[in-house]
Write an enzyme that holds these catalytic residues in place. Structure first.
Site, PDB file in Angstrom:
ATOM      1  N   ASP A 155       0.795  -8.178   7.345  1.00 57.75           N
ATOM      2  CA  ASP A 155       2.158  -8.397   6.836  1.00 57.75           C
ATOM      3  C   ASP A 155       2.388  -9.838   6.380  1.00 57.75           C
ATOM      4  O   ASP A 155       3.507 -10.328   6.388  1.00 57.75           O
ATOM      5  CB  ASP A 155       3.216  -8.026   7.886  1.00 57.75           C
ATOM      6  CG  ASP A 155       3.007  -6.654   8.482  1.00 57.75           C
ATOM      7  OD1 ASP A 155       2.884  -5.700   7.701  1.00 57.75           O
ATOM      8  OD2 ASP A 155       2.953  -6.529   9.718  1.00 57.75           O
ATOM      9  N   LYS A 191       0.270 -10.539   1.378  1.00 55.07           N
ATOM     10  CA  LYS A 191      -0.905 -10.466   0.497  1.00 55.07           C
ATOM     11  C   LYS A 191      -0.608  -9.734  -0.797  1.00 55.07           C
ATOM     12  O   LYS A 191      -1.177 -10.048  -1.845  1.00 55.07           O
ATOM     13  CB  LYS A 191      -2.059  -9.768   1.238  1.00 55.07           C
ATOM     14  CG  LYS A 191      -2.539 -10.515   2.469  1.00 55.07           C
ATOM     15  CD  LYS A 191      -3.670  -9.790   3.161  1.00 55.07           C
ATOM     16  CE  LYS A 191      -3.271  -8.460   3.757  1.00 55.07           C
ATOM     17  NZ  LYS A 191      -2.243  -8.564   4.812  1.00 55.07           N
ATOM     18  N   GLY A 204       0.785  -1.902   3.858  1.00 55.73           N
ATOM     19  CA  GLY A 204       2.062  -1.888   3.161  1.00 55.73           C
ATOM     20  C   GLY A 204       2.209  -3.169   2.371  1.00 55.73           C
ATOM     21  O   GLY A 204       2.565  -4.206   2.928  1.00 55.73           O
ATOM     22  N   HIS A 205       1.895  -3.128   1.084  1.00 54.85           N
ATOM     23  CA  HIS A 205       1.952  -4.319   0.243  1.00 54.85           C
ATOM     24  C   HIS A 205       3.163  -4.220  -0.675  1.00 54.85           C
ATOM     25  O   HIS A 205       3.267  -3.291  -1.474  1.00 54.85           O
ATOM     26  CB  HIS A 205       0.661  -4.467  -0.562  1.00 54.85           C
ATOM     27  CG  HIS A 205      -0.525  -4.779   0.305  1.00 54.85           C
ATOM     28  ND1 HIS A 205      -1.799  -4.934  -0.200  1.00 54.85           N
ATOM     29  CD2 HIS A 205      -0.623  -4.973   1.638  1.00 54.85           C
ATOM     30  CE1 HIS A 205      -2.623  -5.213   0.802  1.00 54.85           C
ATOM     31  NE2 HIS A 205      -1.934  -5.235   1.917  1.00 54.85           N
ATOM     32  N   GLN A 211      -4.199  -5.376   6.110  1.00 51.22           N
ATOM     33  CA  GLN A 211      -4.076  -5.876   7.472  1.00 51.22           C
ATOM     34  C   GLN A 211      -4.436  -7.372   7.548  1.00 51.22           C
ATOM     35  O   GLN A 211      -4.349  -8.062   6.546  1.00 51.22           O
ATOM     36  CB  GLN A 211      -4.909  -5.040   8.454  1.00 51.22           C
ATOM     37  CG  GLN A 211      -4.409  -3.604   8.643  1.00 51.22           C
ATOM     38  CD  GLN A 211      -4.931  -2.648   7.596  1.00 51.22           C
ATOM     39  OE1 GLN A 211      -6.116  -2.624   7.296  1.00 51.22           O
ATOM     40  NE2 GLN A 211      -4.057  -1.841   7.030  1.00 51.22           N
TER      41      GLN A 211
END
Length: 428
Positions: free
Chosen positions: A13, A16, A40-41, A225
């Site tokens: 988180d 990235k 989750g990007h 991650q």
């Protein structure tokens, strides 16, 4: 060969997605190298928010080839939804390529993830329940064989292999967990429907990657991650099932280590973590809650509130060494705008000794006491600034102290969610 890896320095988180999207403007190819829908990007462009779980964050640049490499996990159902979401937003995804060697997450993996967590009770590790662990386990167990993206291209092969796996999974569900068996036709219907959307993107990525390397094209490798969620180097067992570190970028893509020229370490200006596991600098007070709300610290994938704390220079320094970081990006710097005083963890006190590096046995992270330095805040809105020299003196001092403690130069400073809310800082 200008191959550039983007790696998370903390527990995921870190931002990235935004950084990858920004760097993609100059890239010929963006390759996602590991992980699955547990990522989750978030990318924000022109007020539009794009939450990506599987597709590389370069997808908003139509001239950039976006590859999901061998080391990723593909959930066909989730990927079909993501593709349809992007198409509805005007992103045609014609620049997407999925490695046929990427393994699949299927409906029974998600169910097994959930029942395993439930059965573990207090010992559960807080997974995203997206089927990641069970799918990677099947990949390594090999019998009955795990399905790969190639299998989406042949309906008969797909049905045969899904049914073979489902027979074993239903035995597990009923005999071990006391759960109801899954209906074979319902599982097949879901997978076949998703294959109808996804299969056109499946192919052999090796010629594309080989050509990019041969022509010195700018290739960007995107990790999911963060470093301390790596199963070998992270806070086991509260980790993920693949390798987010820069070495994992080579494993997941087939790009040789000698081709990796730059490693950008991405860290927040503070620290967050989702779920269980050690977190030495966590704030268990109103300030931690305020940082969460100001930073919108809720999981992109699960919606779970993130735990928040001060910047931990000890773990980021270790991440820089482990990943061979050549530069660093600091994100969400603007979240600290309102604070009078800001702390940085510079060491761990353990058994009368002060450590400047995480203990080899990371179980001991639960026992360390953080040693802090305190710096004055800048008490100024920096979200509209676009030059490093325009940042308040106290903000620059904070960033320069982070550089000094981590031992890596900062080249990007994010001051907001939008793509252009980023300051490019010279690495010199």
């Amino acid at each position: 060969m200008p191959v550039f890896a983007v790696v998370g320095a903390q527990w995921g988180d870190e931002g990235k997605g935004k950084i990858t999207d920004l760097l993609s403007e100059d890239a010929a190819m963006v390759i996602r190298y590991q992980g699955g829908t547990n990522a989750g990007h978030t990318v924000k462009v022109g007020g539009e928010i794009f939450k990506l779980h599987l597709i590389p964050s370069g997808i908003l640049h139509p001239e950039v080839t976006c590859i999901m490499a061998d080391g990723t996990l593909i959930d066909p159902t989730e990927l079909a939804e993501e593709i349809n979401f992007l198409r509805a937003k005007g992103v045609d995804c014609e620049n997407l390529v999925i490695s046929g060697n990427a393994h699949l997450i299927l409906p029974y993996h998600r169910v097994l993830d959930g029942v395993t967590e439930d059965a573990s009770g207090a010992a559960s590790i807080g997974t995203t329940r997206r089927g990641i662990g069970p799918a990677y386990a099947d990949k390594l167990l090999r019998i009955p064989r795990s399905l790969r993206a190639w299998d989406l291209l042949d309906r008969d092969v797909l049905r045969e292999r899904v049914l073979a796996q489902l027979e074993v999974k239903n035995k597990l569900l009923t005999s071990v967990y006391g759960a109801e068996p899954m209906d074979a036709e319902a599982v097949l219907a879901e997978v076949e429907a998703a294959a109808g959307v996804v299969a056109k993107y499946v192919g052999d990525i090796r010629p594309l990657v080989r050509q990019a390397l041969a022509t010195d094209a700018f290739v960007l490798l995107e990790g999911a991650q963060g470093t301390f969620l790596d199963p070998d180097y992270g806070t086991y067992p509260h980790v993920t099932s693949s390798h987010p570190v820069s070495g994992g970028a080579c494993l997941g893509t087939g790009i040789p280590p000698s081709a990796l020229r730059r490693v950008l370490l991405v860290a927040k200006a503070y620290t967050t973590r989702v779920g269980r596991g050690a977190f030495p600098t966590e704030l268990h007070d109103a300030l931690g809650d305020a940082i969460r709300e100001r930073g919108g610290e809720y999981g992109t994938t699960t919606g779970r509130p993130r735990r928040c704390g001060w910047f931990d220079a000890v773990i980021v320094r270790a991440a820089a060494e482990l990943n061979g970081a050549t530069e660093m990006a600091i994100t969400k710097t603007d979240v600290l705008d309102t604070l009078d005083r800001i702390r940085i963890c510079v060491g761990y006190r353990l058994g009368g000794e002060v450590l400047d590096y995480p203990p080899g046995n990371l179980d001991l992270l639960d026992s360390v006491e953080p040693v802090y330095e305190e710096m004055p805040g800048w008490k100024q809105d920096i979200s509209g600034l676009r030059s490093y020299e325009d940042l308040p003196a106290n903000c620059r001092a904070y960033l320069e102290r982070v550089e000094e403690l981590v031992g890596v130069k900062i080249t990007l400073v994010s001051v907001g969610a939008e793509r252009d809310a980023t300051i490019v800082k010279s690495s010199g």
